[in-house]
Write a protein that holds these residues in place. Structure first.
Motif, PDB file in Angstrom:
ATOM      1  N   LEU A 510       0.831  -1.201   0.000  1.00 16.52           N
ATOM      2  CA  LEU A 510       0.000   0.000   0.000  1.00 16.52           C
ATOM      3  C   LEU A 510       0.870   1.258   0.000  1.00 16.52           C
ATOM      4  CD1 LEU A 510      -2.864   1.132   0.089  1.00 16.52           C
ATOM      5  CD2 LEU A 510      -2.768   1.010   2.586  1.00 16.52           C
ATOM      6  N   ALA A 511       1.953   1.237   0.785  1.00 15.23           N
ATOM      7  CA  ALA A 511       2.866   2.377   0.828  1.00 15.23           C
ATOM      8  C   ALA A 511       3.529   2.602  -0.529  1.00 15.23           C
ATOM      9  CB  ALA A 511       3.922   2.154   1.912  1.00 15.23           C
ATOM     10  N   GLN A 512       3.911   1.502  -1.185  1.00 16.42           N
ATOM     11  CA  GLN A 512       4.524   1.636  -2.518  1.00 16.42           C
ATOM     12  C   GLN A 512       3.545   2.234  -3.518  1.00 16.42           C
ATOM     13  OE1 GLN A 512       6.051  -2.192  -3.675  1.00 16.42           O
ATOM     14  NE2 GLN A 512       7.463  -2.322  -1.944  1.00 16.42           N
ATOM     15  N   ALA A 513       2.283   1.801  -3.432  1.00 17.91           N
ATOM     16  CA  ALA A 513       1.264   2.347  -4.332  1.00 17.91           C
ATOM     17  C   ALA A 513       1.054   3.836  -4.068  1.00 17.91           C
ATOM     18  CB  ALA A 513      -0.052   1.590  -4.149  1.00 17.91           C
ATOM     19  N   ALA A 514       1.087   4.226  -2.801  1.00 15.27           N
ATOM     20  CA  ALA A 514       0.918   5.639  -2.457  1.00 15.27           C
ATOM     21  C   ALA A 514       2.082   6.473  -2.972  1.00 15.27           C
ATOM     22  CB  ALA A 514       0.771   5.792  -0.946  1.00 15.27           C
ATOM     23  N   VAL A 515       3.314   5.939  -2.860  1.00 16.94           N
ATOM     24  CA  VAL A 515       4.501   6.655  -3.352  1.00 16.94           C
ATOM     25  C   VAL A 515       4.427   6.843  -4.862  1.00 16.94           C
ATOM     26  CG1 VAL A 515       7.003   6.489  -3.671  1.00 16.94           C
ATOM     27  CG2 VAL A 515       5.995   5.966  -1.441  1.00 16.94           C
ATOM     28  N   SER A 516       3.992   5.789  -5.564  1.00 17.66           N
ATOM     29  CA  SER A 516       3.857   5.911  -7.023  1.00 17.66           C
ATOM     30  C   SER A 516       2.776   6.917  -7.400  1.00 17.66           C
ATOM     31  CB  SER A 516       3.540   4.549  -7.637  1.00 17.66           C
ATOM     32  OG  SER A 516       2.272   4.085  -7.184  1.00 17.66           O
ATOM     33  N   GLY A 517       1.834   7.173  -6.457  1.00 17.60           N
ATOM     34  CA  GLY A 517       0.781   8.153  -6.702  1.00 17.60           C
ATOM     35  C   GLY A 517       1.156   9.557  -6.276  1.00 17.60           C
ATOM     36  N   GLY A 518       2.396   9.752  -5.808  1.00 17.72           N
ATOM     37  CA  GLY A 518       2.858  11.101  -5.464  1.00 17.72           C
ATOM     38  C   GLY A 518       3.179  11.311  -4.007  1.00 17.72           C
ATOM     39  N   LEU A 519       2.989  10.304  -3.130  1.00 12.85           N
ATOM     40  CA  LEU A 519       3.298  10.472  -1.717  1.00 12.85           C
ATOM     41  C   LEU A 519       4.802  10.590  -1.492  1.00 12.85           C
ATOM     42  CD1 LEU A 519       1.823   8.751   1.358  1.00 12.85           C
ATOM     43  CD2 LEU A 519       4.256   8.479   0.972  1.00 12.85           C
ATOM     44  N   ARG A 520       5.200  11.529  -0.631  1.00 19.23           N
ATOM     45  CA  ARG A 520       6.589  11.634  -0.191  1.00 19.23           C
ATOM     46  C   ARG A 520       6.624  11.369   1.313  1.00 19.23           C
ATOM     47  NH1 ARG A 520       9.407  17.029  -2.271  1.00 19.23           N
ATOM     48  NH2 ARG A 520      11.069  16.068  -1.036  1.00 19.23           N
ATOM     49  N   PRO A 521       7.429  10.407   1.771  1.00 19.20           N
ATOM     50  CA  PRO A 521       7.455  10.062   3.193  1.00 19.20           C
ATOM     51  C   PRO A 521       7.783  11.258   4.078  1.00 19.20           C
ATOM     52  CG  PRO A 521       8.637   8.426   1.896  1.00 19.20           C
ATOM     53  CD  PRO A 521       8.332   9.562   0.974  1.00 19.20           C
ATOM     54  N   MET A 522       7.356  11.176   5.330  1.00 17.82           N
ATOM     55  CA  MET A 522       7.577  12.273   6.275  1.00 17.82           C
ATOM     56  C   MET A 522       9.055  12.605   6.435  1.00 17.82           C
ATOM     57  SD  MET A 522       4.920  12.012   9.465  1.00 17.82           S
ATOM     58  CE  MET A 522       4.898  10.237   9.562  1.00 17.82           C
ATOM     59  N   ARG A 523       9.911  11.575   6.436  1.00 17.29           N
ATOM     60  CA  ARG A 523      11.341  11.855   6.624  1.00 17.29           C
ATOM     61  C   ARG A 523      11.891  12.669   5.452  1.00 17.29           C
ATOM     62  NH1 ARG A 523      15.471   7.809   9.401  1.00 17.29           N
ATOM     63  NH2 ARG A 523      14.123   8.503  11.088  1.00 17.29           N
ATOM     64  N   ASP A 524      11.401  12.394   4.239  1.00 23.95           N
ATOM     65  CA  ASP A 524      11.820  13.210   3.091  1.00 23.95           C
ATOM     66  C   ASP A 524      11.352  14.647   3.247  1.00 23.95           C
ATOM     67  OD1 ASP A 524      12.907  10.942   2.088  1.00 23.95           O
ATOM     68  OD2 ASP A 524      11.440  10.639   0.488  1.00 23.95           O
ATOM     69  N   ASP A 525      10.119  14.813   3.759  1.00 21.58           N
ATOM     70  CA  ASP A 525       9.605  16.161   3.991  1.00 21.58           C
ATOM     71  C   ASP A 525      10.439  16.863   5.064  1.00 21.58           C
ATOM     72  OD1 ASP A 525       7.722  18.213   3.419  1.00 21.58           O
ATOM     73  OD2 ASP A 525       6.674  17.759   5.275  1.00 21.58           O
ATOM     74  N   GLY A 526      10.877  16.104   6.069  1.00 22.43           N
ATOM     75  CA  GLY A 526      11.731  16.679   7.101  1.00 22.43           C
ATOM     76  C   GLY A 526      13.084  17.106   6.564  1.00 22.43           C
ATOM     77  N   GLN A 527      13.640  16.309   5.633  1.00 23.03           N
ATOM     78  CA  GLN A 527      14.925  16.669   5.030  1.00 23.03           C
ATOM     79  C   GLN A 527      14.814  17.959   4.228  1.00 23.03           C
ATOM     80  OE1 GLN A 527      15.903  13.146   2.858  1.00 23.03           O
ATOM     81  NE2 GLN A 527      16.619  12.023   4.664  1.00 23.03           N
ATOM     82  N   ARG A 528      13.630  18.217   3.665  1.00 22.82           N
ATOM     83  CA  ARG A 528      13.406  19.499   2.982  1.00 22.82           C
ATOM     84  C   ARG A 528      13.568  20.655   3.967  1.00 22.82           C
ATOM     85  NH1 ARG A 528       8.822  22.758   2.787  1.00 22.82           N
ATOM     86  NH2 ARG A 528       7.723  21.194   4.034  1.00 22.82           N
ATOM     87  N   LEU A 529      13.014  20.505   5.179  1.00 25.02           N
ATOM     88  CA  LEU A 529      13.132  21.552   6.193  1.00 25.02           C
ATOM     89  C   LEU A 529      14.573  21.712   6.660  1.00 25.02           C
ATOM     90  CD1 LEU A 529       9.948  20.824   8.352  1.00 25.02           C
ATOM     91  CD2 LEU A 529      10.210  22.438   6.468  1.00 25.02           C
ATOM     92  N   VAL A 530      15.325  20.591   6.706  1.00 23.08           N
ATOM     93  CA  VAL A 530      16.737  20.669   7.094  1.00 23.08           C
ATOM     94  C   VAL A 530      17.527  21.451   6.057  1.00 23.08           C
ATOM     95  CG1 VAL A 530      18.834  19.334   7.550  1.00 23.08           C
ATOM     96  CG2 VAL A 530      16.631  18.544   8.446  1.00 23.08           C
ATOM     97  N   ARG A 531      17.284  21.177   4.783  1.00 23.32           N
ATOM     98  CA  ARG A 531      17.993  21.893   3.717  1.00 23.32           C
ATOM     99  C   ARG A 531      17.681  23.382   3.737  1.00 23.32           C
ATOM    100  NH1 ARG A 531      16.009  17.645   0.569  1.00 23.32           N
ATOM    101  NH2 ARG A 531      14.624  19.071  -0.555  1.00 23.32           N
ATOM    102  N   LEU A 532      16.454  23.739   4.147  1.00 20.80           N
ATOM    103  CA  LEU A 532      16.061  25.146   4.207  1.00 20.80           C
ATOM    104  C   LEU A 532      16.550  25.836   5.475  1.00 20.80           C
ATOM    105  CD1 LEU A 532      12.371  24.853   2.896  1.00 20.80           C
ATOM    106  CD2 LEU A 532      14.355  25.749   1.658  1.00 20.80           C
ATOM    107  N   GLY A 533      17.182  25.080   6.382  1.00 20.56           N
ATOM    108  CA  GLY A 533      17.681  25.669   7.626  1.00 20.56           C
ATOM    109  C   GLY A 533      16.602  25.922   8.657  1.00 20.56           C
ATOM    110  N   ILE A 534      15.425  25.292   8.488  1.00 17.88           N
ATOM    111  CA  ILE A 534      14.316  25.506   9.415  1.00 17.88           C
ATOM    112  C   ILE A 534      14.471  24.660  10.666  1.00 17.88           C
ATOM    113  CG2 ILE A 534      11.812  25.238   9.696  1.00 17.88           C
ATOM    114  CD1 ILE A 534      11.552  25.932   6.729  1.00 17.88           C
ATOM    115  N   THR A 535      14.938  23.426  10.516  1.00 21.44           N
ATOM    116  CA  THR A 535      15.142  22.540  11.656  1.00 21.44           C
ATOM    117  C   THR A 535      16.450  21.788  11.469  1.00 21.44           C
ATOM    118  OG1 THR A 535      14.058  20.884  13.066  1.00 21.44           O
ATOM    119  CG2 THR A 535      13.896  20.558  10.678  1.00 21.44           C
TER     120      THR A 535
END
Length: 546
Positions: A510-535
């Motif tokens: 189910l997780a793989q199907a969600a990723v293929s549909g555009g889902l990005r895991p929370m840890r990836d979203d967190g890494q976005r905030l790290v790159r932006l210097g937010i956290t």
């Protein structure tokens, strides 16, 4: 025989010695009383101050009164040192090294000699301190809106009034620290530890000793209309705070422990900028934000927000409701309890004592022609089935569920007995979230990204990547963080996801199907905030999992 000049000098020195000894004694007594009143604990320097005075007495007796000039410097130095120390811990309204305190002293001195009108001519009226009890920075209101006694000069006896003022000071400190919860925890030795939850992390604030701690707990129970004589059973209550024009609702819960009664207080700021700021205030990436804004405007369906306790699920739902036109649509909420009062929205609280459960209220709400329904939490099969049937019959339903991620949410619904056909037909999207602390902008420091972080980002070895980490400063109370933001993953129920739900596929599929549909895991979203210097990278690792 001593000369007249020598006798005269001895009299002056002796008088000065007596006055300084009296001043030092009064200073020691004031230190002991003042610090206990400010923070409810003994001042650790009291004994050294007394010992220093005794040592000075011995030195003057042994070597003569010629040491008086040194003491004339020591007394003001000790006074200023203590005042600076106590101001670092005192609430803002009780600090002494401030213009406000100086104005108050000038006003009081002028009143003593009948010159207060003269002082008022050059001191603005709005800045002149009140001589009645100084300004009350935090006003405590009971559930019916009436002020609690003991906050002014009238009312209670000295001990009870001191306890109420200590409660005011605790809340003032908590609001200053942006705390969401205040805990009063009894410990061994008749101590009560006061701790605040700031940005999701507990921090010690002060220690109340002896009867002071019990008096403060009793004062809070009076504020919340609890039975102060009942200490063996849990109790609940509510009251409110007013500070600088802002109103805070407080939910109080007490319960017995092995060392006495514990009090947990939840502070709710209805004027929070996040609640009123819309979905854009949640810190989502642009693509997810647009998808979610489109979802909440749909005429029917269900949005489930999942995450552990304290991850901001209810706040997200309130913010999502703010995106809907409340004047053209009938919005009804079912909550346990109601956390924020929303205008033009019908809110109902669960009351198990009156047998008003989520399921019973939801059945009643469906007969009130609602367009949008918020169900505070799905706890059982009956509530889930009614909510999903509502989502299929022309209503949009917002709700929350305790689950770790989006794929686990489907498993949880299956575990409580919901049919797969109902899930795949009713659920529009699942939003999983966590809260990460935001780095303090005043003290965060840059450093090269570690190799494992660069590898996850797919950064070439020759390219430099700078990220930030916490340091700590007075602005963030030494934690290195100030405020929180969310990390998210959004699973939309597209055809592939619905098929996997219908077939009871494993979570991984189910997780793989969600990723293929555009889902990005929370840890990836967190890494976005790290790159932006937010956290920081450590903060993302703390709240997420692979």
């Amino acid at each position: 025989m001593l000369s007249a000049a020598a006798i005269d000098r001895l009299v002056w020195l002796g008088t000065a010695w007596v006055l300084l000894a009296a001043a030092w004694t009064a200073f020691c007594i004031w230190v002991d009383t003042d610090f206990r009143e400010i923070l409810g604990e003994e001042f650790p320097w009291s004994l050294p101050f007394v010992a220093a005075g005794a040592g000075w007495f011995f030195l003057t007796y042994q070597y003569g009164l010629g040491l008086l000039p040194l003491f004339l410097l020591a007394l003001p130095a000790a006074f200023l040192g203590y005042v600076a120390f106590r101001d670092s811990k005192a609430p803002s309204t009780r600090k002494m090294l401030t213009r406000r305190f100086a104005r108050k002293m000038i006003y009081l001195a002028a009143k003593k000699v009948g010159m207060e009108k003269l002082v008022e001519q050059w001191m603005p009226a709005n800045s002149a301190p009140a001589v009645k009890e100084a300004d009350i920075a935090v006003m405590i209101l009971k559930k019916d809106g009436t002020p609690v006694e003991g906050q002014g000069a009238e009312g209670l006896d000295r001990e009870a009034s001191r306890a109420v003022k200590t409660v005011q000071q605790i809340f003032e400190k908590a609001i200053e620290m942006r705390a969401t919860d205040v805990h009063l925890e009894p410990k061994e030795g008749e101590e009560v530890i006061v701790r605040c939850r700031v940005d999701g992390i507990m921090q010690n604030v002060l220690t109340l000793k002896g009867s002071a701690g019990r008096a403060v707990v009793s004062a809070i129970k009076v504020c919340a209309d609890m039975d102060i004589a009942e200490r063996r059973r849990p109790q609940d209550g509510t009251f409110a705070l007013l500070k600088a024009g802002r109103k805070f609702d407080v939910r109080a819960a007490s319960g017995p422990t092995s060392f006495g009664e514990k009090m947990a207080l939840r502070l709710l700021d209805a004027d929070s900028s996040v609640i009123n700021g819309g979905l854009t205030s949640l810190g989502m990436r642009e693509s997810m934000l647009k998808t979610l804004q489109a979802i909440v405007q749909q005429p029917h369906g269900m949005l489930i927000v999942c995450g552990p306790t304290g991850s901001g699920k209810t706040t997200t739902l309130y913010v999502a409701l703010g995106e809907i036109d409340v004047l053209s649509r009938n919005i009804v909420t079912i909550e346990d309890p109601i956390e924020y009062r929303l205008e033009n929205i019908s809110q109902t609280a669960v009351n198990t004592a009156a047998e008003l459960t989520f399921a019973k209220i939801l059945r009643s709400v469906l007969r009130q022609d609602p367009d949008v329904i918020l169900v505070g939490e799905i706890r059982d099969k009956e509530t889930a089935e009614i909510a999903m049937q509502a989502a299929l019959t022309g209503h949009f339903v917002f709700t929350t569920l305790h689950a770790n991620d989006t794929a686990t949410t489907v498993t949880r619904l299956l575990d409580i007995g919901i049919d797969t056909t109902l899930i795949q037909s009713a659920v529009t999207a699942v939003l999983a979230q966590r809260l990460v602390r935001v780095l303090c902008p005043k003290c965060k420091e840059p450093y090269p990204a570690p190799p494992e972080f660069r590898q996850k980002l797919g950064v070439p070895p020759e390219k430099e990547v700078t990220i930030y980490r916490e340091k700590g400063c007075p602005a963030c109370h030494g934690t290195g963080y100030k405020g929180r933001t969310g990390v998210y993953e959004l699973m939309t129920a597209d055809a592939q996801v619905r098929e996997h739900i219908h077939n009871r596929a494993a979570e991984s599929l189910l997780a793989q199907a969600a990723v293929s549909g555009g889902l990005r895991p929370m840890r990836d979203d967190g890494q976005r905030l790290v790159r932006l210097g937010i956290t920081s990278a450590e903060e993302v690792l703390r709240v997420t999992r692979e």
